[in-house]
Design a protein around this motif. Sequence first.
Motif, PDB file in Angstrom:
ATOM      1  N   UNK A 237      -0.063  14.098  -8.458  1.00 37.47           N
ATOM      2  CA  UNK A 237      -1.201  13.318  -7.965  1.00 37.47           C
ATOM      3  C   UNK A 237      -1.830  13.901  -6.692  1.00 37.47           C
TER       4      UNK A 237
ATOM      5  N   UNK B 269     -12.859  11.522  -6.249  1.00 35.95           N
ATOM      6  CA  UNK B 269     -12.996  10.176  -5.703  1.00 35.95           C
ATOM      7  C   UNK B 269     -11.654   9.509  -5.421  1.00 35.95           C
ATOM      8  N   UNK B 270     -10.752   9.515  -6.400  1.00 38.27           N
ATOM      9  CA  UNK B 270      -9.466   8.880  -6.136  1.00 38.27           C
ATOM     10  C   UNK B 270      -8.410   9.918  -5.774  1.00 38.27           C
ATOM     11  N   UNK B 271      -8.834  11.150  -5.594  1.00 34.70           N
ATOM     12  CA  UNK B 271      -7.943  12.198  -5.122  1.00 34.70           C
ATOM     13  C   UNK B 271      -8.325  12.615  -3.718  1.00 34.70           C
ATOM     14  N   UNK B 272      -8.226  13.921  -3.464  1.00 38.20           N
ATOM     15  CA  UNK B 272      -8.519  14.422  -2.120  1.00 38.20           C
ATOM     16  C   UNK B 272      -9.965  14.896  -2.010  1.00 38.20           C
TER      17      UNK B 272
ATOM     18  N   UNK C 179       0.874  -1.181   0.000  1.00 37.33           N
ATOM     19  CA  UNK C 179       0.000   0.000   0.000  1.00 37.33           C
ATOM     20  C   UNK C 179       0.901   1.218   0.000  1.00 37.33           C
ATOM     21  N   UNK C 180       0.671   2.122  -0.936  1.00 39.82           N
ATOM     22  CA  UNK C 180       1.440   3.366  -0.934  1.00 39.82           C
ATOM     23  C   UNK C 180       0.538   4.501  -0.515  1.00 39.82           C
ATOM     24  N   UNK C 181       0.852   5.067   0.625  1.00 39.34           N
ATOM     25  CA  UNK C 181       0.099   6.220   1.110  1.00 39.34           C
ATOM     26  C   UNK C 181       0.950   7.442   0.842  1.00 39.34           C
ATOM     27  N   UNK C 182       0.388   8.450   0.166  1.00 46.90           N
ATOM     28  CA  UNK C 182       1.224   9.600  -0.192  1.00 46.90           C
ATOM     29  C   UNK C 182       1.655  10.397   1.031  1.00 46.90           C
TER      30      UNK C 182
ATOM     31  N   UNK D 201      -7.503  26.644   2.363  1.00 47.78           N
ATOM     32  CA  UNK D 201      -8.644  27.558   2.493  1.00 47.78           C
ATOM     33  C   UNK D 201      -9.211  27.951   1.150  1.00 47.78           C
TER      34      UNK D 201
ATOM     35  N   UNK E  66       1.731  13.695   2.712  1.00 49.62           N
ATOM     36  CA  UNK E  66       0.968  14.932   2.593  1.00 49.62           C
ATOM     37  C   UNK E  66       1.756  16.162   3.045  1.00 49.62           C
TER      38      UNK E  66
END
Lengths: 322, 259
Positions: free
Chosen positions: A245, A251-254, A188-191, A202, A193
């Motif tokens: 990315x 959906x597959x982004x933020x 699993x690759x978690x970016x 904001x 942040x």
Amino acid sequence: MKMIACTEGRSDKIEAFSLEMIAAARSVAAAGDEVVAFFAGQAAKAAAASFGAADRMIVADAAGSDLIPAETYARLLRDAVTAEQPDLVLVPYSANGLDVAADIAARTGWPLLSYVNEIKRDGETLTVVAQMYGGKVLAECVVKLPAVLMVNPGAFAEAVPSPIDATKIQQIDAKTAIESAKVKMVAIDVPDYADVDLTTAERIVCVGRGIGDEASIDIARDLATILGAEIAGSRPVVDNGWLPKLRQVGKSGQKVKPKLYLALGVSGAPEHLEGMSHADLIIAVNTDPKAPIFNVAHYGATCDLFDLVASLSDRLQAPPGR
Amino acid sequence: MNILVVLRMIPDSAGELQLAEDGRGIDREWLDFQLNDFDDHALEEAILLKEAGGATVTAVAIGEGANRVLQMAAARGADEVIALQAEDDAMISSRTIAATIAATARDKSADLILCGVQSTEDVFGQLAPYVGAMLDWPHVSGTNRVVADGAGLRVTQERGAGVAVTYEMTLPAVLGVQTASKAPRYVSGSKLREASKTPIGRAALEPSGFERSAEIRELRLPAQGGSGEDLGNDAENVADRLVTILAVNGLTANGLARK
Ligand SMILES: Cc1cc2nc3c(=O)[nH]c(=O)nc-3n(C[C@H](O)[C@H](O)[C@H](O)COP(=O)(O)OP(=O)(O)OC[C@H]3O[C@@H](n4cnc5c(N)ncnc54)[C@H](O)[C@@H]3O)c2cc1C
């Protein structure tokens, strides 16, 4: 009537849309009906602590597997469906749900409707509203039971989380299904942040495919700088490599909730709206007056985005008091 | 490896969609049809696999303009191309065509079926899981990287929030491709002309084997605009209005600079 609400989690957390699936099932349940939450994964404890809105819960506890491949999830769900003989199975429109819903429908032969926004019950049938053509058309359909529905995240308000009584929880064996799986998770690759976190931004200026090419991103980036906003993109923009990315919304982004969301040349597909429709102020610029982004925008303009960016940048850059 | 790729022609949803008179479909008469974007990525992934380790690629297309897209597929490297005969003026339901795709895969001894993760007309369900379940082959949807790895595949799938999951899976298999490992290639006019000589096979749709999913009672366009305000299409006017709107909401550039 008996309904199975499919729920998900990763690591030790449940996905928020799990509570929406339970709420969707509850919304069509009459007195004496039963809502059964189905969970497969490692977050069994978190599920038990939150799924009290369901009457019962079936859990395939996969301790030690951070994420269950959809193939395994579908197989476990199949066993539950065979044992329970439900009238309705609700699957979230998620990465996992995309593989699970039609798999169950194919193996049971039951009807399936996807991208569902509304469910109403009329005796032995359901009236269901589903999205087609990227949200540009709504289909009102009559579905016979038993059936499978793949429900859009965000279409139903979450059920209030509360613990479910231990006596209402039934454990099923996940081990055999995991061990015999033909699809095995290896990473699993978690970016990270640390660089950009759109979820706390904001102000966001988001460019869609309407921006046309990579060089034009700079024009939008300049406007973002003037506005003190983060630049973001829809999926095609990120797929083309024009933005990283981590700057994808949807959906597959933020999933973002800024005070300002300026969408330039974004059509507003359901998968994009899922990530931004809760922003405080949404301004959309799109030459197509029928673009679904206008359904969530507070202000919409149908001019060319390049003309608008030029005029707006001009005005905002002018010294105050001019 | 034998790869089967599915190419679906769908209405261009950037164009205007009009409802048919009976309200149960869209008016297809004046529509532009184009290759489903995700299927284009599936085709690219197939060609990339062929280039990386050798494979025979069969492309099956369905819908208006199928022949044109099959020539393009041949120009990009497909070895065999087949047009599936769609019902006239009907939407292409993945639930309906799944049986034919499964049969074609058996017929061509396919080890791998690639199709787009979804199409705008798959309201009755997605192709990859239908075909996977019918053949009892494993399926993964939403892939953005596929690598042949010994006797199986190594596949990366996109999840929410930028999370990517990598799986190892056995063949035969079905993948619902979201994004190819590399962007779909451009084909030159000369290659296209050359490929136009590729013979196009024909095949008929088999019965779906499924009950109908639902009766569409009515299609409608979503309520336009919601509660939002239309600022019109004059960029100068819009910019003037936006300056005020931003200021009223405390969102001006100056407001920020002062913070
Ligand atoms: C499982 C899954 C996950 C997905 N996840 C995401 C996600 O996280 N984020 C996401 O965004 N999408 C996601 N998608 C893709 C989504 O379905 C859409 O394909 C995508 O959002 C479309 O992006 P877009 O609006 O930029 O492009 P398009 O739909 O092509 O829209 C471009 C728009 O620009 C307008 N335009 C063109 N030129 C101009 C101009 N000069 N001025 C003004 N307007 C102009 C056009 O009218 C059009 O409406 C996902 C899809 C799937 C299947």
